[in-house]
Design an enzyme around this catalytic site. Structure first.
Site, PDB file in Angstrom:
ATOM      1  N   LYS A  39       0.864  -1.180   0.000  1.00 32.39           N
ATOM      2  CA  LYS A  39       0.000   0.000   0.000  1.00 32.39           C
ATOM      3  C   LYS A  39       0.896   1.223   0.000  1.00 32.39           C
ATOM      4  O   LYS A  39       2.031   1.167   0.469  1.00 32.39           O
ATOM      5  CB  LYS A  39      -0.877   0.022   1.259  1.00 32.39           C
ATOM      6  CG  LYS A  39      -2.144   0.809   1.082  1.00 32.39           C
ATOM      7  CD  LYS A  39      -3.151   0.000   0.286  1.00 32.39           C
ATOM      8  CE  LYS A  39      -4.510   0.610   0.271  1.00 32.39           C
ATOM      9  NZ  LYS A  39      -5.521  -0.417  -0.067  1.00 32.39           N
TER      10      LYS A  39
HETATM   11  N1  GLU Z   1      -7.306  -0.224  -3.211  1.00 40.59           N
HETATM   12  C1  GLU Z   1      -8.032  -1.433  -3.466  1.00 40.59           C
HETATM   13  C2  GLU Z   1      -8.052  -2.324  -2.246  1.00 40.59           C
HETATM   14  O1  GLU Z   1      -7.913  -1.859  -1.140  1.00 40.59           O
HETATM   15  C3  GLU Z   1      -7.549  -2.128  -4.728  1.00 40.59           C
HETATM   16  C4  GLU Z   1      -6.103  -2.539  -4.731  1.00 40.59           C
HETATM   17  C5  GLU Z   1      -5.624  -3.019  -6.085  1.00 40.59           C
HETATM   18  O2  GLU Z   1      -6.419  -3.126  -6.997  1.00 40.59           O
HETATM   19  O3  GLU Z   1      -4.423  -3.290  -6.194  1.00 40.59           O
HETATM   20  O4  GLU Z   1      -8.285  -3.494  -2.322  1.00 40.59           O
END
Ligand code: GLU
Length: 427
Positions: A116
């Protein structure tokens, strides 16, 4: 330096997201029989990156911003996870969200680890040109960390397909050729996937319908749904559920909320929020606060905003019979205990909101193959994975006699731990 993890002495008032993630890990890992060294290893983020960088505002002044990217794990494949632009971003939040991505990808069977990132900024305070400069500078700082085979960012709170396009372009200009697979959640015309925008919200509703069926709650037009958050996840979930005939009785966002016992006209509310910047003041319903939405009279509650919204202060007053977590980490461990005691069925984030990363995976596969699917194919494959994961998690919950969060986490942890065991520790 990473602070060594210590099991909390008492399980109360854990609201720092990383402490929440570690407490959840502890609860799930207890049910698993694996080596202490692996158990310890999986608590730590693999690498953490902090960058301070300048951005020139339109008036010529230069301001400093701080960004992060945390790779929690690359055991099952390249790390995957969104980028968040928000004032609430800090290292502990990013660590927690990265760890949840590891479990989410493992749970639904994607060949990815978890990551993240985020920048401490309120994107609404920047002009489009400033947002582009901030994104491109942050992206250029991330270049040593990201690539289609090492770490693949995606949208999250406060970021959009356009932000992904700038990152893709910055990366591509640096390496000298176009690399669409370096990010997912891109606009369609530069290698994005059909269905990616709606994927998380749609996945939430697929899971909601499975859970309703299991709880014998039907028909759709009698099931009142409340949605906290009207961003990418909340709005897609509310619009989709509305189109399937569920009355959406409450919706909120940062401006406040609106309640209508007869059901809101979600399409009109969406247009209203787009136009005015929020749901507040929508004429066809009563004003409620975000806190009131959590405990409002409804059958299904979908928290699709921030972490820590369902906590020890409100969990005893929640009236929904089913909670489907659209947000990451919306429920604290204290609230989990209260909701479990009350027999409220809760489908956890790493299962309920996995639709986004599932379609991100489809996007990455399509980019790598330069072969694109139609939207029906995307939805068919999304449904298949979501339903399969729901039943597998239900089965695990029954087998271990645990709640769905613990079941989801322990399934995911087991998969990553098995892979660590097979790969061995290097050197
Ligand atoms: N931000 C989204 C999540 O928390 C998607 C992450 C992604 O597609 O890599 O799952």
């Amino acid at each position: 330096m990473v602070v060594a993890y210590q099991a909390p002495k008492e399980q109360h008032k854990i609201e720092n997201p990383y402490q929440v993630a570690l407490a959840q890990y502890d609860r799930a890992a207890r049910h698993l029989n694996f080596e202490d060294s692996i158990k310890e290893y999986l608590k730590y983020p693999q690498r953490e990156f902090t960058v301070n960088f300048p951005v020139r505002r339109d008036n010529g002044q230069v301001e400093m911003f701080t960004g992060y990217r945390v790779h929690h794990s690359t055991v099952l494949g390249p790390s995957k996870g969104g980028l968040r632009y928000s004032l609430a971003v800090d290292l502990d939040e990013v660590r927690a969200l990265a760890m949840w991505m590891t479990w989410k990808c493992a749970l639904v069977g994607l060949p990815y680890g978890g990551a993240k990132g985020g920048v401490v900024v309120d994107p609404k305070t920047l002009t489009t040109a400033e947002l582009e400069r901030l994104t491109r500078r942050y992206a250029s700082e991330l270049i040593p960390l990201i690539s289609p085979h090492s770490d693949i960012p995606a949208p999250d709170m406060g970021t959009t397909p356009q932000v992904m396009a700038w990152i893709m372009d910055t990366y591509s200009m640096t390496v000298g050729y176009s690399v669409p697979a370096v990010v997912t959640g891109k606009p369609l015309n530069i290698g994005g996937s059909q269905g990616r925008n709606e994927a998380t919200g749609r996945g939430v509703i697929i899971i909601m319908e499975e859970a309703l069926q299991q709880l014998n709650m039907y028909p759709a037009n009698t099931i009142r749904v409340a949605v906290q958050g009207f961003g990418n996840v909340g709005s897609a979930a509310a619009l989709h559920a509305h189109s399937l005939g569920y009355p959406i009785v409450a919706i909120s966002d940062v401006t406040g909320g609106v309640y209508n016992a007869k059901g809101l006209d979600v399409e009109r509310l969406y247009a209203y929020a787009q136009e005015t910047g929020g749901v507040r003041g929508f004429p066809d319903g009563d004003y409620i606060t975000n806190e009131e939405l959590i405990t409002c009279d409804c059958d299904v509650l979908i928290p699709a905003a921030m972490e820590g919204q369902l906590n020890e202060r409100n969990a005893a007053h929640i009236r929904a019979k089913l909670i489907v977590e659209g947000a990451n980490g919306p429920t604290t461990p204290d609230a989990d205990d209260i909701l479990n005691d009350r027999g409220i069925h809760l489908v956890p984030d790493i299962l309920a909101n996995a639709g986004g990363v599932v379609v991100s995976y489809f996007e990455w596969v399509q980019d790598l193959q330069s072969f694109f699917w139609d939207v029906d194919e995307v939805y068919r494959q999304l449904e298949r994975i979501m339903r399969k994961s729901y039943y597998a998690t239900e089965g695990t919950a029954e087998k271990h006699n645990v709640d769905l969060r613990t079941a989801a986490q322990l399934t995911a942890i087991q998969r990553v731990a098995d892979a660590v065991k097979t790969r061995g520790f290097y050197p």
